[in-house]
Scaffold this motif. Sequence first.
Motif, PDB file in Angstrom:
ATOM      1  N   VAL A   1       0.825  -1.209   0.000  1.00  0.00           N
ATOM      2  CA  VAL A   1       0.000   0.000   0.000  1.00  0.00           C
ATOM      3  C   VAL A   1       0.861   1.264   0.000  1.00  0.00           C
ATOM      4  CG1 VAL A   1      -1.698   1.311   1.336  1.00  0.00           C
ATOM      5  CG2 VAL A   1      -1.955  -1.152   1.077  1.00  0.00           C
ATOM      6  N   PHE A   2       1.953   1.258   0.750  1.00  0.00           N
ATOM      7  CA  PHE A   2       2.807   2.454   0.858  1.00  0.00           C
ATOM      8  C   PHE A   2       3.798   2.593  -0.295  1.00  0.00           C
ATOM      9  CE2 PHE A   2       2.604   2.728   5.800  1.00  0.00           C
ATOM     10  CZ  PHE A   2       1.246   2.913   5.722  1.00  0.00           C
ATOM     11  N   GLU A   3       3.973   1.558  -1.087  1.00  0.00           N
ATOM     12  CA  GLU A   3       4.966   1.569  -2.158  1.00  0.00           C
ATOM     13  C   GLU A   3       4.709   2.727  -3.127  1.00  0.00           C
ATOM     14  OE1 GLU A   3       7.095  -1.836  -4.801  1.00  0.00           O
ATOM     15  OE2 GLU A   3       4.920  -1.913  -4.670  1.00  0.00           O
ATOM     16  N   GLY A   4       5.775   3.441  -3.444  1.00  0.00           N
ATOM     17  CA  GLY A   4       5.705   4.529  -4.411  1.00  0.00           C
ATOM     18  C   GLY A   4       5.385   5.896  -3.829  1.00  0.00           C
ATOM     19  N   LEU A   5       5.082   5.970  -2.548  1.00  0.00           N
ATOM     20  CA  LEU A   5       4.804   7.273  -1.943  1.00  0.00           C
ATOM     21  C   LEU A   5       6.107   8.020  -1.683  1.00  0.00           C
ATOM     22  CD1 LEU A   5       2.043   6.384   0.650  1.00  0.00           C
ATOM     23  CD2 LEU A   5       1.776   7.707  -1.432  1.00  0.00           C
ATOM     24  N   THR A   6       6.097   9.296  -1.961  1.00  0.00           N
ATOM     25  CA  THR A   6       7.256  10.156  -1.679  1.00  0.00           C
ATOM     26  C   THR A   6       6.763  11.404  -0.956  1.00  0.00           C
ATOM     27  OG1 THR A   6       7.082  11.440  -3.720  1.00  0.00           O
ATOM     28  CG2 THR A   6       8.354   9.378  -3.820  1.00  0.00           C
ATOM     29  N   ALA A   7       7.689  12.220  -0.505  1.00  0.00           N
ATOM     30  CA  ALA A   7       7.323  13.474   0.170  1.00  0.00           C
ATOM     31  C   ALA A   7       6.560  14.404  -0.777  1.00  0.00           C
ATOM     32  CB  ALA A   7       8.572  14.167   0.707  1.00  0.00           C
ATOM     33  N   ALA A   8       6.728  14.232  -2.086  1.00  0.00           N
ATOM     34  CA  ALA A   8       6.054  15.075  -3.065  1.00  0.00           C
ATOM     35  C   ALA A   8       4.598  14.665  -3.299  1.00  0.00           C
ATOM     36  CB  ALA A   8       6.810  15.040  -4.389  1.00  0.00           C
ATOM     37  N   THR A   9       4.201  13.491  -2.834  1.00  0.00           N
ATOM     38  CA  THR A   9       2.826  13.024  -3.004  1.00  0.00           C
ATOM     39  C   THR A   9       1.900  13.890  -2.162  1.00  0.00           C
ATOM     40  OG1 THR A   9       3.677  10.775  -3.263  1.00  0.00           O
ATOM     41  CG2 THR A   9       1.328  11.001  -2.866  1.00  0.00           C
ATOM     42  N   SER A  10       0.784  14.334  -2.762  1.00  0.00           N
ATOM     43  CA  SER A  10      -0.129  15.228  -2.039  1.00  0.00           C
ATOM     44  C   SER A  10      -0.634  14.577  -0.761  1.00  0.00           C
ATOM     45  CB  SER A  10      -1.309  15.627  -2.929  1.00  0.00           C
ATOM     46  OG  SER A  10      -2.079  14.510  -3.254  1.00  0.00           O
ATOM     47  N   ASN A  11      -0.761  15.383   0.270  1.00  0.00           N
ATOM     48  CA  ASN A  11      -1.216  14.977   1.603  1.00  0.00           C
ATOM     49  C   ASN A  11      -0.291  13.984   2.300  1.00  0.00           C
ATOM     50  OD1 ASN A  11      -4.172  15.367   0.076  1.00  0.00           O
ATOM     51  ND2 ASN A  11      -3.944  16.368   2.049  1.00  0.00           N
ATOM     52  N   GLN A  12       0.853  13.702   1.712  1.00  0.00           N
ATOM     53  CA  GLN A  12       1.787  12.759   2.322  1.00  0.00           C
ATOM     54  C   GLN A  12       2.397  13.322   3.608  1.00  0.00           C
ATOM     55  OE1 GLN A  12       2.266   9.728   2.079  1.00  0.00           O
ATOM     56  NE2 GLN A  12       4.035   9.580   3.378  1.00  0.00           N
ATOM     57  N   GLU A  13       2.565  14.619   3.655  1.00  0.00           N
ATOM     58  CA  GLU A  13       3.167  15.248   4.831  1.00  0.00           C
ATOM     59  C   GLU A  13       2.114  15.773   5.812  1.00  0.00           C
ATOM     60  OE1 GLU A  13       6.527  15.214   5.436  1.00  0.00           O
ATOM     61  OE2 GLU A  13       6.565  13.936   3.669  1.00  0.00           O
ATOM     62  N   ASP A  14       0.854  15.485   5.557  1.00  0.00           N
ATOM     63  CA  ASP A  14      -0.231  15.932   6.421  1.00  0.00           C
ATOM     64  C   ASP A  14      -0.384  14.940   7.572  1.00  0.00           C
ATOM     65  OD1 ASP A  14      -2.422  17.032   7.601  1.00  0.00           O
ATOM     66  OD2 ASP A  14      -3.739  16.840   5.871  1.00  0.00           O
ATOM     67  N   ILE A  15       0.325  15.231   8.644  1.00  0.00           N
ATOM     68  CA  ILE A  15       0.404  14.317   9.787  1.00  0.00           C
ATOM     69  C   ILE A  15       0.081  15.106  11.060  1.00  0.00           C
ATOM     70  CG2 ILE A  15       1.931  12.810  11.109  1.00  0.00           C
ATOM     71  CD1 ILE A  15       3.632  12.639   8.491  1.00  0.00           C
ATOM     72  N   THR A  16      -0.738  14.527  11.904  1.00  0.00           N
ATOM     73  CA  THR A  16      -1.030  15.149  13.193  1.00  0.00           C
ATOM     74  C   THR A  16       0.168  14.949  14.118  1.00  0.00           C
ATOM     75  OG1 THR A  16      -3.372  14.676  12.928  1.00  0.00           O
ATOM     76  CG2 THR A  16      -2.609  15.129  15.160  1.00  0.00           C
ATOM     77  N   LYS A  17       0.612  16.040  14.737  1.00  0.00           N
ATOM     78  CA  LYS A  17       1.744  15.940  15.665  1.00  0.00           C
ATOM     79  C   LYS A  17       1.220  15.454  17.019  1.00  0.00           C
ATOM     80  CE  LYS A  17       5.594  18.605  17.530  1.00  0.00           C
ATOM     81  NZ  LYS A  17       6.349  17.454  17.838  1.00  0.00           N
ATOM     82  N   SER A  18       1.788  14.369  17.479  1.00  0.00           N
ATOM     83  CA  SER A  18       1.369  13.774  18.753  1.00  0.00           C
ATOM     84  C   SER A  18       2.079  14.431  19.930  1.00  0.00           C
ATOM     85  CB  SER A  18       1.679  12.273  18.756  1.00  0.00           C
ATOM     86  OG  SER A  18       0.962  11.625  17.744  1.00  0.00           O
ATOM     87  N   LYS A  19       1.458  14.341  21.094  1.00  0.00           N
ATOM     88  CA  LYS A  19       2.062  14.861  22.327  1.00  0.00           C
ATOM     89  C   LYS A  19       3.208  13.945  22.750  1.00  0.00           C
ATOM     90  CE  LYS A  19      -2.227  16.869  23.966  1.00  0.00           C
ATOM     91  NZ  LYS A  19      -3.284  16.822  24.977  1.00  0.00           N
ATOM     92  N   ASN A  20       4.081  14.457  23.604  1.00  0.00           N
ATOM     93  CA  ASN A  20       5.246  13.685  24.060  1.00  0.00           C
ATOM     94  C   ASN A  20       4.863  12.374  24.739  1.00  0.00           C
ATOM     95  OD1 ASN A  20       7.071  15.517  23.034  1.00  0.00           O
ATOM     96  ND2 ASN A  20       7.228  16.676  24.941  1.00  0.00           N
ATOM     97  N   GLY A  21       3.804  12.383  25.565  1.00  0.00           N
ATOM     98  CA  GLY A  21       3.371  11.162  26.232  1.00  0.00           C
ATOM     99  C   GLY A  21       2.898  10.104  25.244  1.00  0.00           C
ATOM    100  N   THR A  22       2.256  10.552  24.188  1.00  0.00           N
ATOM    101  CA  THR A  22       1.784   9.637  23.144  1.00  0.00           C
ATOM    102  C   THR A  22       2.961   9.020  22.407  1.00  0.00           C
ATOM    103  OG1 THR A  22      -0.224  10.958  22.882  1.00  0.00           O
ATOM    104  CG2 THR A  22       0.353   9.478  21.069  1.00  0.00           C
ATOM    105  N   ILE A  23       3.945   9.839  22.080  1.00  0.00           N
ATOM    106  CA  ILE A  23       5.139   9.352  21.385  1.00  0.00           C
ATOM    107  C   ILE A  23       5.892   8.358  22.272  1.00  0.00           C
ATOM    108  CG2 ILE A  23       7.382  10.024  20.420  1.00  0.00           C
ATOM    109  CD1 ILE A  23       5.980  12.682  19.566  1.00  0.00           C
TER     110      ILE A  23
END
Length: 147
Positions: free
Chosen positions: A15-37
């Motif tokens: 499923v993830f094959e072929g994705l790059t940073a240039a793919t739309s919405n690829q960098e749209d990630i929710t930043k988690s809190k330190n406790g979650t990480i």
Amino acid sequence: MPEPVVQSPRTVYDVFEGLTAATSNQEDITKSKNGTIKRMKCIPQGGNWQDLPDHLKTKSMKVKRNTQDNVYKRLKWDQPSCTIVNPRKCLLTHPEEHRILSVRKCARFYSQYQMILYFVAAANCKRNPCPDGKCRCSTSKRGYFIL
């Protein structure tokens, strides 16, 4: 009666094959809190919240019947994904990185390879895609981009 078509399930790697940073919405990630990480770092591929040491479990995790198995689920490269209900609420975790999945990666699990939804709305709509690709937010403006 026609013969059924049987396909082997796609793995997370497929499923993830072929994705790059240039793919739309690829960098749209929710930043988690330190406790979650901190919790994410304790979970191996294929694991979930049950792999956490007791001191990192929340109150609801300590009462097992209150926590679903897909909470803090870390995907495994060589297996299919679990059912994706809401990647942010269940904290569906990348196989190697200590973060939840991007909007684009979740969309790929819904087989939206050639088309991705673009929402001009609250971030909530974009990060909670539905299997049929329709946003349920009444205030959103929807558009499709062919990739």
